[in-house]
Structures are given as C-alpha cells and as structure tokens.
Write a protein that holds these residues in place. Structure first.
Motif, PDB file in Angstrom:
ATOM      1  N   ALA A  28     -38.107 -60.598  14.979  1.00 27.97           N
ATOM      2  CA  ALA A  28     -37.622 -60.248  13.502  1.00 27.97           C
ATOM      3  C   ALA A  28     -37.246 -61.405  12.934  1.00 27.97           C
ATOM      4  N   ALA A  29     -36.256 -62.217  13.687  1.00 26.55           N
ATOM      5  CA  ALA A  29     -35.788 -63.637  13.098  1.00 26.55           C
ATOM      6  C   ALA A  29     -37.037 -64.461  12.581  1.00 26.55           C
ATOM      7  N   GLN A  30     -38.077 -64.647  13.329  1.00 23.79           N
ATOM      8  CA  GLN A  30     -39.249 -65.344  12.790  1.00 23.79           C
ATOM      9  C   GLN A  30     -39.644 -64.820  11.460  1.00 23.79           C
ATOM     10  N   PHE A  31     -40.205 -63.645  11.590  1.00 25.90           N
ATOM     11  CA  PHE A  31     -40.788 -62.910  10.348  1.00 25.90           C
ATOM     12  C   PHE A  31     -40.003 -63.030   9.244  1.00 25.90           C
ATOM     13  N   GLU A  32     -38.520 -62.759   9.329  1.00 23.34           N
ATOM     14  CA  GLU A  32     -37.814 -62.818   8.150  1.00 23.34           C
ATOM     15  C   GLU A  32     -37.598 -64.207   7.824  1.00 23.34           C
ATOM     16  N   LYS A  33     -37.585 -65.275   8.568  1.00 19.06           N
ATOM     17  CA  LYS A  33     -37.858 -66.826   8.046  1.00 19.06           C
ATOM     18  C   LYS A  33     -38.816 -66.885   7.048  1.00 19.06           C
ATOM     19  N   VAL A  34     -40.010 -66.339   7.419  1.00 18.36           N
ATOM     20  CA  VAL A  34     -41.200 -66.311   6.606  1.00 18.36           C
ATOM     21  C   VAL A  34     -40.889 -65.831   5.266  1.00 18.36           C
ATOM     22  N   ILE A  35     -40.368 -64.396   5.301  1.00 16.17           N
ATOM     23  CA  ILE A  35     -40.182 -63.671   4.174  1.00 16.17           C
ATOM     24  C   ILE A  35     -39.095 -64.275   3.228  1.00 16.17           C
ATOM     25  N   ASP A  36     -38.076 -64.711   3.759  1.00 15.78           N
ATOM     26  CA  ASP A  36     -36.890 -65.455   3.009  1.00 15.78           C
ATOM     27  C   ASP A  36     -37.469 -66.668   2.433  1.00 15.78           C
ATOM     28  N   ASN A  37     -38.291 -67.221   2.864  1.00 18.17           N
ATOM     29  CA  ASN A  37     -38.685 -68.628   2.087  1.00 18.17           C
ATOM     30  C   ASN A  37     -40.076 -68.283   1.389  1.00 18.17           C
ATOM     31  N   HIS A  38     -40.228 -67.231   0.716  1.00 16.50           N
ATOM     32  CA  HIS A  38     -41.264 -66.700   0.063  1.00 16.50           C
ATOM     33  C   HIS A  38     -41.899 -67.853  -0.914  1.00 16.50           C
ATOM     34  N   GLY A  39     -40.971 -68.824  -1.550  1.00 14.74           N
ATOM     35  CA  GLY A  39     -41.471 -70.004  -2.403  1.00 14.74           C
ATOM     36  C   GLY A  39     -42.152 -70.755  -1.591  1.00 14.74           C
ATOM     37  N   LEU A  40     -42.024 -70.866  -0.080  1.00 10.69           N
ATOM     38  CA  LEU A  40     -42.949 -71.845   0.422  1.00 10.69           C
ATOM     39  C   LEU A  40     -44.137 -71.524   0.909  1.00 10.69           C
ATOM     40  N   VAL A  41     -44.143 -69.968   1.160  1.00  8.81           N
ATOM     41  CA  VAL A  41     -45.504 -69.566   1.489  1.00  8.81           C
ATOM     42  C   VAL A  41     -46.463 -69.004   0.280  1.00  8.81           C
ATOM     43  N   ALA A  42     -45.939 -68.893  -0.945  1.00  7.63           N
ATOM     44  CA  ALA A  42     -46.428 -68.544  -2.199  1.00  7.63           C
ATOM     45  C   ALA A  42     -47.402 -67.390  -1.896  1.00  7.63           C
ATOM     46  N   ASN A  43     -48.747 -67.454  -2.075  1.00  6.65           N
ATOM     47  CA  ASN A  43     -49.622 -66.473  -1.916  1.00  6.65           C
ATOM     48  C   ASN A  43     -50.537 -66.675  -0.552  1.00  6.65           C
ATOM     49  N   PHE A  44     -49.877 -67.463   0.461  1.00 11.41           N
ATOM     50  CA  PHE A  44     -50.615 -67.602   1.766  1.00 11.41           C
ATOM     51  C   PHE A  44     -50.353 -66.383   2.188  1.00 11.41           C
ATOM     52  N   ILE A  45     -51.540 -66.065   3.127  1.00 12.71           N
ATOM     53  CA  ILE A  45     -51.496 -64.731   3.594  1.00 12.71           C
ATOM     54  C   ILE A  45     -50.403 -64.309   4.723  1.00 12.71           C
ATOM     55  N   VAL A  46     -50.020 -65.296   5.229  1.00  8.44           N
ATOM     56  CA  VAL A  46     -48.668 -65.015   6.153  1.00  8.44           C
ATOM     57  C   VAL A  46     -47.559 -64.388   5.639  1.00  8.44           C
ATOM     58  N   GLY A  47     -47.238 -64.807   4.253  1.00  3.13           N
ATOM     59  CA  GLY A  47     -46.250 -64.230   3.564  1.00  3.13           C
ATOM     60  C   GLY A  47     -46.437 -62.661   3.455  1.00  3.13           C
ATOM     61  N   ALA A  48     -47.399 -62.086   3.233  1.00  2.00           N
ATOM     62  CA  ALA A  48     -47.478 -60.562   3.070  1.00  2.00           C
ATOM     63  C   ALA A  48     -47.480 -59.842   4.606  1.00  2.00           C
ATOM     64  N   LEU A  49     -48.352 -60.803   5.465  1.00  3.46           N
ATOM     65  CA  LEU A  49     -48.498 -60.219   6.967  1.00  3.46           C
ATOM     66  C   LEU A  49     -47.130 -60.184   7.384  1.00  3.46           C
ATOM     67  N   ALA A  50     -46.198 -61.252   7.151  1.00  2.61           N
ATOM     68  CA  ALA A  50     -44.956 -60.966   7.706  1.00  2.61           C
ATOM     69  C   ALA A  50     -44.192 -59.823   7.673  1.00  2.61           C
ATOM     70  N   HIS A  51     -44.389 -59.152   6.492  1.00  2.00           N
ATOM     71  CA  HIS A  51     -43.837 -57.996   6.168  1.00  2.00           C
ATOM     72  C   HIS A  51     -44.434 -56.789   7.126  1.00  2.00           C
ATOM     73  N   LEU A  52     -45.688 -57.046   7.270  1.00  2.00           N
ATOM     74  CA  LEU A  52     -46.399 -55.713   8.207  1.00  2.00           C
ATOM     75  C   LEU A  52     -45.734 -56.104   9.673  1.00  2.00           C
ATOM     76  N   GLN A  53     -45.748 -57.457  10.091  1.00  3.36           N
ATOM     77  CA  GLN A  53     -45.412 -57.692  11.318  1.00  3.36           C
ATOM     78  C   GLN A  53     -43.949 -57.220  11.603  1.00  3.36           C
ATOM     79  N   LEU A  54     -43.054 -57.427  10.600  1.00  7.14           N
ATOM     80  CA  LEU A  54     -41.599 -57.192  10.429  1.00  7.14           C
ATOM     81  C   LEU A  54     -41.507 -55.665  10.934  1.00  7.14           C
ATOM     82  N   ALA A  55     -42.345 -54.842   9.998  1.00  6.43           N
ATOM     83  CA  ALA A  55     -42.359 -53.463  10.293  1.00  6.43           C
ATOM     84  C   ALA A  55     -42.788 -52.998  11.582  1.00  6.43           C
ATOM     85  N   ARG A  56     -43.660 -53.674  12.317  1.00  6.56           N
ATOM     86  CA  ARG A  56     -44.236 -53.355  13.507  1.00  6.56           C
ATOM     87  C   ARG A  56     -42.952 -53.712  14.452  1.00  6.56           C
TER      88      ARG A  56
END
Length: 99
Positions: A28-56
């Motif tokens: 969760a800490a790793q996926f939240e790091k991606v989500i919290d820095n959405h400005g860095l991931v922009a529209n790169f796929i891991v930005g959206a997939l982090a939400h899915l993995q966090l849900a899992r």
C-alpha cells in the motif's frame, strides 16, 4: 531516489512484489507513493494501475470500504477505455465481488 524508468515505475514494481508476498502494508505504501505523486506519472499507465493494485491490497487486507473506493477511482479513470480490455474487465469483476 532516482528512478531510471521515470514515472515512479520502481515504486510500482516494489508494490507488486510486496502484494505478491502478501505484505499489504508495504505494498500500500508503494502504490500510495505513485498515487500521491500523480504529477510525476501524468498519463503513464502506472498512475491508473496503482489505484487498481491498491484496491487489491485493501481487498486482501479485508478493508472492503477502502478497496471499493480504490476500485471506483480506477474504473473512473478507465471509463473511456475499450470495455473489452482484459484488465478493465477483471477490475470490474473484482469490484462486483466486493458488493
């Protein structure tokens, strides 16, 4: 930390590894790091997939409310996608099982 692939991809991969090892808190800490820095991931796929993995992660940990919220965020991000994409279909099926 320098990320050679950019877009916080290394944090996403660490999250996947922790998820596979069933270490929910670390994942969760790793996926939240991606989500919290959405400005860095922009529209790169891991930005959206982090939400899915966090849900899992939340589903694995038994936190249905948090899992639902993360699934909803992922599904909202992908609502304009092709409905035949397997990961989208799988996410929708997983979300339905929570209800």
């Amino acid at each position: 930390m320098w990320d050679p692939f950019g877009f916080l991809y290394s944090a996403y991969l660490r999250g996947l590894a922790y998820l596979q090892a069933e270490n929910g808190k670390a994942a969760a800490a790793q996926f939240e790091k991606v989500i919290d820095n959405h400005g860095l991931v922009a529209n790169f796929i891991v930005g959206a997939l982090a939400h899915l993995q966090l849900a899992r992660v939340y589903a694995m940990m038994g936190d249905k409310a948090a899992a639902r919220k993360s699934y909803q965020e992922f599904l909202t991000l992908w609502k304009e996608s092709d409905p035949g994409i397997p990961i989208y279909q799988q996410a929708k099926a997983e979300y339905k099982k929570l209800n």
